[in-house]
Design an enzyme around this catalytic site. Structure first.
Site, PDB file in Angstrom:
ATOM      1  N   HIS A 155      -6.758 -12.770  -0.376  1.00 18.08           N
ATOM      2  CA  HIS A 155      -6.557 -12.715  -1.837  1.00 18.08           C
ATOM      3  C   HIS A 155      -7.457 -13.717  -2.572  1.00 18.08           C
ATOM      4  O   HIS A 155      -6.978 -14.810  -2.943  1.00 18.08           O
ATOM      5  CB  HIS A 155      -5.097 -13.032  -2.167  1.00 18.08           C
ATOM      6  CG  HIS A 155      -4.142 -11.942  -1.838  1.00 18.08           C
ATOM      7  ND1 HIS A 155      -3.693 -11.032  -2.761  1.00 18.08           N
ATOM      8  CD2 HIS A 155      -3.563 -11.598  -0.671  1.00 18.08           C
ATOM      9  CE1 HIS A 155      -2.866 -10.184  -2.182  1.00 18.08           C
ATOM     10  NE2 HIS A 155      -2.769 -10.503  -0.909  1.00 18.08           N
ATOM     11  N   CYS A 209      -6.713  -6.863   0.151  1.00 19.43           N
ATOM     12  CA  CYS A 209      -5.483  -6.697   0.949  1.00 19.43           C
ATOM     13  C   CYS A 209      -4.969  -5.243   0.926  1.00 19.43           C
ATOM     14  O   CYS A 209      -5.614  -4.373   1.491  1.00 19.43           O
ATOM     15  CB  CYS A 209      -4.445  -7.708   0.498  1.00 19.43           C
ATOM     16  SG  CYS A 209      -3.319  -8.148   1.818  1.00 19.43           S
ATOM     17  N   ARG A 244       0.621 -11.416   4.495  1.00 17.02           N
ATOM     18  CA  ARG A 244       0.923 -10.211   5.289  1.00 17.02           C
ATOM     19  C   ARG A 244      -0.311  -9.286   5.318  1.00 17.02           C
ATOM     20  O   ARG A 244      -0.248  -8.101   5.010  1.00 17.02           O
ATOM     21  CB  ARG A 244       2.153  -9.495   4.737  1.00 17.02           C
ATOM     22  CG  ARG A 244       3.390 -10.403   4.761  1.00 17.02           C
ATOM     23  CD  ARG A 244       4.619  -9.743   4.174  1.00 17.02           C
ATOM     24  NE  ARG A 244       5.000  -8.608   4.976  1.00 17.02           N
ATOM     25  CZ  ARG A 244       5.162  -7.371   4.502  1.00 17.02           C
ATOM     26  NH1 ARG A 244       4.963  -7.132   3.224  1.00 17.02           N
ATOM     27  NH2 ARG A 244       5.506  -6.404   5.281  1.00 17.02           N
ATOM     28  N   GLU A 294      -8.296 -13.759  -5.534  1.00 22.65           N
ATOM     29  CA  GLU A 294      -7.821 -13.983  -6.907  1.00 22.65           C
ATOM     30  C   GLU A 294      -6.831 -15.146  -6.975  1.00 22.65           C
ATOM     31  O   GLU A 294      -6.556 -15.662  -8.061  1.00 22.65           O
ATOM     32  CB  GLU A 294      -7.205 -12.692  -7.474  1.00 22.65           C
ATOM     33  CG  GLU A 294      -5.809 -12.327  -7.014  1.00 22.65           C
ATOM     34  CD  GLU A 294      -5.734 -11.714  -5.613  1.00 22.65           C
ATOM     35  OE1 GLU A 294      -6.748 -11.701  -4.896  1.00 22.65           O
ATOM     36  OE2 GLU A 294      -4.632 -11.267  -5.244  1.00 22.65           O
ATOM     37  N   SER A 324       0.814  -1.214   0.000  1.00 21.24           N
ATOM     38  CA  SER A 324       0.000   0.000   0.000  1.00 21.24           C
ATOM     39  C   SER A 324       0.856   1.277   0.000  1.00 21.24           C
ATOM     40  O   SER A 324       0.467   2.281  -0.591  1.00 21.24           O
ATOM     41  CB  SER A 324      -0.956  -0.010   1.192  1.00 21.24           C
ATOM     42  OG  SER A 324      -0.246  -0.194   2.379  1.00 21.24           O
TER      43      SER A 324
HETATM   44  N1  GLN Z   1       1.324  -5.796   3.879  1.00 24.61           N
HETATM   45  C1  GLN Z   1       0.875  -5.084   2.720  1.00 24.61           C
HETATM   46  C2  GLN Z   1       0.638  -3.608   3.017  1.00 24.61           C
HETATM   47  O1  GLN Z   1       0.650  -3.236   4.147  1.00 24.61           O
HETATM   48  C3  GLN Z   1      -0.382  -5.707   2.168  1.00 24.61           C
HETATM   49  C4  GLN Z   1      -0.091  -7.120   1.757  1.00 24.61           C
HETATM   50  C5  GLN Z   1      -0.857  -7.578   0.566  1.00 24.61           C
HETATM   51  O2  GLN Z   1      -1.515  -6.807  -0.147  1.00 24.61           O
HETATM   52  N2  GLN Z   1      -0.762  -8.856   0.304  1.00 24.61           N
HETATM   53  O3  GLN Z   1       0.478  -2.842   2.129  1.00 24.61           O
END
Ligand code: GLN
Length: 184
Positions: A162, A77, A126, A164, A48
């Site tokens: 996810h 996510c 994550r 996808e 992000s």
């Molecule tokens: N950890 C990522 C973040 O904070 C997000 C992880 C993901 O999109 N798989 O942006």
């Protein structure tokens, strides 16, 4: 119908393949012109912070904010973090919130599709934790370890995992139905 996937960074190709496998046109969105053309938008997973940086660098932050208020959006996510930062979803997020042991992996989820319960595989990488929902207009469609992982507000669908990457296409199919009901 044309679904767009924001394609500045992250797991956008898997979303495109998933949507196309369901027989719907799906294009990659990298510019404001294309952003204006699409009928719905997917914000993929990734990082992000990098996405925020690239959106600001390409002067897409404001156009994206405007567009996600107009059309159906499916965020996954990192995409959900973007929606929160754009001020579109009133939720509180802890990035990478599940800690080491549960940080990444596949976990079975029960999703409540407006009363119809279905099992899907939840791929968590994550993932952020939704630790508070401040907007009563948001519904929770699935939980994982007592935290909401799939939420919906009107024409916005957002997952911390996810879909996808999963074999099944249940959630993408649901998003297509959401778009169709919005357009009609
Ligand atoms: N950890 C990522 C973040 O904070 C997000 C992880 C993901 O999109 N798989 O942006």
């Amino acid at each position: 119908m044309n679904i767009g996937v924001l394609a500045l960074q992250g797991a956008y190709q898997a979303h495109q393949r998933k949507i196309q496998s369901l027989g719907v046109n799906c294009i990659l969105v990298k510019t404001e012109e294309v952003l204006r053309e699409v009928d719905a938008l997917i914000l993929p997973g990734g990082e992000s912070t990098t996405m925020t940086y690239l959106l600001q660098k390409h002067e897409l932050w404001q156009p994206l904010k405007k567009r996600v208020e107009e059309i159906p959006v499916f965020a996954t996510c990192a995409g959900i973090i973007l929606l929160q930062k754009l001020g579109v979803l009133d939720i509180e997020i802890i990035r990478n919130g599940y800690g080491r042991q549960l940080e990444s992996g596949v976990f079975p989820l029960e999703v409540d599709f407006e009363g119809k319960i279905e099992q899907v595989d939840g791929f968590f990488i994550r993932a952020p934790i939704i630790h508070a929902i401040n907007d009563p207009g948001i519904t929770i469609m699935a939980y994982h370890v007592n935290t909401p992982v799939l939420i919906k507000k009107n024409k916005i669908l957002a997952a911390t995992f996810h879909p996808e990457l999963s074999q099944d296409s249940t959630i993408h199919q649901y998003f297509i139905e959401l778009i169709t009901s919005h357009i009609v």
